[in-house]
Design a protein around this motif. Structure first.
Motif, mmCIF file in Angstrom:
data_model
loop_
_atom_site.group_PDB
_atom_site.id
_atom_site.type_symbol
_atom_site.label_atom_id
_atom_site.label_comp_id
_atom_site.label_asym_id
_atom_site.label_seq_id
_atom_site.Cartn_x
_atom_site.Cartn_y
_atom_site.Cartn_z
ATOM 1 N N GLY A 1 -7.993 -10.802 -50.869
ATOM 2 C CA GLY A 1 -6.629 -11.264 -50.669
ATOM 3 C C GLY A 1 -5.988 -10.782 -49.393
ATOM 4 N N SER A 2 -6.592 -9.794 -48.740
ATOM 5 C CA SER A 2 -6.039 -9.296 -47.474
ATOM 6 C C SER A 2 -6.332 -10.250 -46.321
ATOM 7 N N LEU A 3 -7.250 -11.184 -46.542
ATOM 8 C CA LEU A 3 -7.566 -12.189 -45.514
ATOM 9 C C LEU A 3 -6.592 -13.347 -45.660
ATOM 10 N N ARG A 4 -5.349 -13.099 -45.331
ATOM 11 C CA ARG A 4 -4.271 -14.036 -45.648
ATOM 12 C C ARG A 4 -4.368 -15.351 -44.889
ATOM 13 N N LEU B 1 -6.431 -13.448 -54.579
ATOM 14 C CA LEU B 1 -6.833 -14.635 -53.832
ATOM 15 C C LEU B 1 -5.651 -15.569 -53.576
ATOM 16 N N LYS B 2 -4.618 -15.445 -54.396
ATOM 17 C CA LYS B 2 -3.454 -16.323 -54.210
ATOM 18 C C LYS B 2 -2.674 -15.974 -52.946
ATOM 19 N N ASN B 3 -3.003 -14.821 -52.328
ATOM 20 C CA ASN B 3 -2.368 -14.474 -51.057
ATOM 21 C C ASN B 3 -2.893 -15.311 -49.904
ATOM 22 N N CYS B 4 -4.026 -15.953 -50.122
ATOM 23 C CA CYS B 4 -4.640 -16.757 -49.061
ATOM 24 C C CYS B 4 -4.005 -18.151 -49.058
ATOM 25 N N THR B 5 -2.775 -18.211 -48.654
ATOM 26 C CA THR B 5 -1.990 -19.443 -48.753
ATOM 27 C C THR B 5 -2.370 -20.486 -47.715
ATOM 28 N N SER C 1 -0.014 -21.538 -55.276
ATOM 29 C CA SER C 1 -0.147 -20.676 -54.097
ATOM 30 C C SER C 1 -1.014 -21.260 -53.002
ATOM 31 N N MET C 2 -1.774 -22.303 -53.317
ATOM 32 C CA MET C 2 -2.666 -22.883 -52.317
ATOM 33 C C MET C 2 -2.377 -24.366 -52.115
ATOM 34 N N LEU D 1 -1.328 -29.655 -55.598
ATOM 35 C CA LEU D 1 -2.027 -29.465 -54.321
ATOM 36 C C LEU D 1 -1.526 -30.534 -53.353
ATOM 37 N N SER D 2 -0.424 -30.210 -52.682
ATOM 38 C CA SER D 2 0.335 -31.216 -51.935
ATOM 39 C C SER D 2 -0.461 -31.870 -50.818
ATOM 40 N N ASP D 3 -1.376 -31.152 -50.204
ATOM 41 C CA ASP D 3 -2.118 -31.732 -49.091
ATOM 42 C C ASP D 3 -3.192 -32.707 -49.558
ATOM 43 N N MET D 4 -3.465 -32.765 -50.869
ATOM 44 C CA MET D 4 -4.348 -33.801 -51.401
ATOM 45 C C MET D 4 -3.559 -35.044 -51.801
#
Length: 287
Positions: A15-18, A38-42, A65-66, A91-94
């Motif tokens: 999750g630190s790999l934001r 993992l939800k930090n990986c927005t 979160s994604m 999943l707005s981008d879909m």
């Protein structure tokens, strides 16, 4: 990092790999639940964790979160359970066609249109949701149909029940739909005929019933294996023709009804024999 021998759980430190955009850990031996961090990986655009030993539920935060999951959400061939969170439909981008500025390159193998395909410079064209071969149950949430730019939806080999959502015709760009080997019931929604780009369909081995639609795209989906294993389906391309009484199968007669018919037959025979015996008895005595 796919196709290796990685084992153990996915570390919380992921999750630190934001600003991580692609995470592909397919075909390893990873276990445990998806880490909450993992939800930090927005900024995630493709998340492929298929073919592992992951367990637990599909977390609802994936949809919350994604929102940037533009290409792939693949959790197939794991030991996941529970239901499909309706929030996956967020999943707005879909929901929209990706702008040309986002058409980046990549290299990935995905299963679409019934076979494995390799994508290199055209990865931006892939929009895939694959939750197949897990242990998901409950109904297919209607919220999924808001992902109008989805190209591939694979929910096969699960324990999904209920009806196919009536709103399934909202998948304007859907090319591949695989709902096979579940416990879905009811009829095939008429709105599915509006999926004009669909060229691969598999509804086999469910409990679907009624007449197979025969308009628009269904005229090209003429392989009987698409519908096999649904004993109450009828119409082309299956050899079983639909009855003329409004598409409903006649109700089979039970043993009790057969016995009633048998008793009625013997009653008529007995009356007839009695009449004949009385007739000859009367005229015989007169002579």
């Amino acid at each position: 990092m796919s196709n290796n021998s990685l084992s153990g759980s996915i570390p919380e430190s992921i999750g630190s790999l934001r600003t991580l955009r692609f995470l592909v850990l397919r075909n390893n031996y990873l276990s445990g639940e998806l880490p909450l961090s993992l939800k930090n990986c927005t900024f995630m655009e493709s998340l492929d964790l298929g073919d592992n030993n992951l367990s637990g539920n599909i977390p609802a935060w994936i949809g919350a979160s994604m929102p940037g999951l533009l290409h792939i959400l693949d959790l197939s061939h794991n030991d996941l359970s529970g239901f499909i969170p309706p929030r996956v439909g967020n999943l707005s981008d879909m929901k929209v066609e990706p702008p040309k500025s986002v058409q980046h390159e990549g290299r990935l193998r995905v299963v679409t249109k019934g076979s494995e395909r390799k994508y290199f410079t055209t990865l931006y064209l892939v929009n895939l949701l694959d939750l197949s071969s897990t242990n998901l149950s409950a109904e297919i949430p209607a919220e999924l149909t808001s992902l109008v730019h989805l190209g591939t939806l694979n929910l096969s080999h699960n324990h999904l029940v209920g009806k196919i959502p009536e709103e399934i015709g909202n998948f304007e760009w859907l090319e591949t739909l695989d709902l096979s080997k579940n416990k879905l019931s009811g009829s095939i929604p008429p709105s599915m005929a509006s999926l004009i780009f669909m060229n691969h369909l598999n509804l086999s081995y469910n409990n679907l019933s009624g007449e197979i639609p025969n308009t628009n795209q269904f005229q090209t989906l003429n392989d009987p294996s698409i519908y096999e294993g649904n004993l109450a389906l009828c119409g082309d391309p299956l050899p079983k023709k639909c009855p003329e009484n409004g598409g409903r199968s006649p109700v089979p007669r039970g043993d009790d009804e057969d016995e009633d018919e048998h008793d009625k037959l013997w009653l008529f025979v007995s009356v007839a024999l009695g009449f004949i015996a009385g007739f000859w008895g009367f005229f015989g005595s007169s002579c």
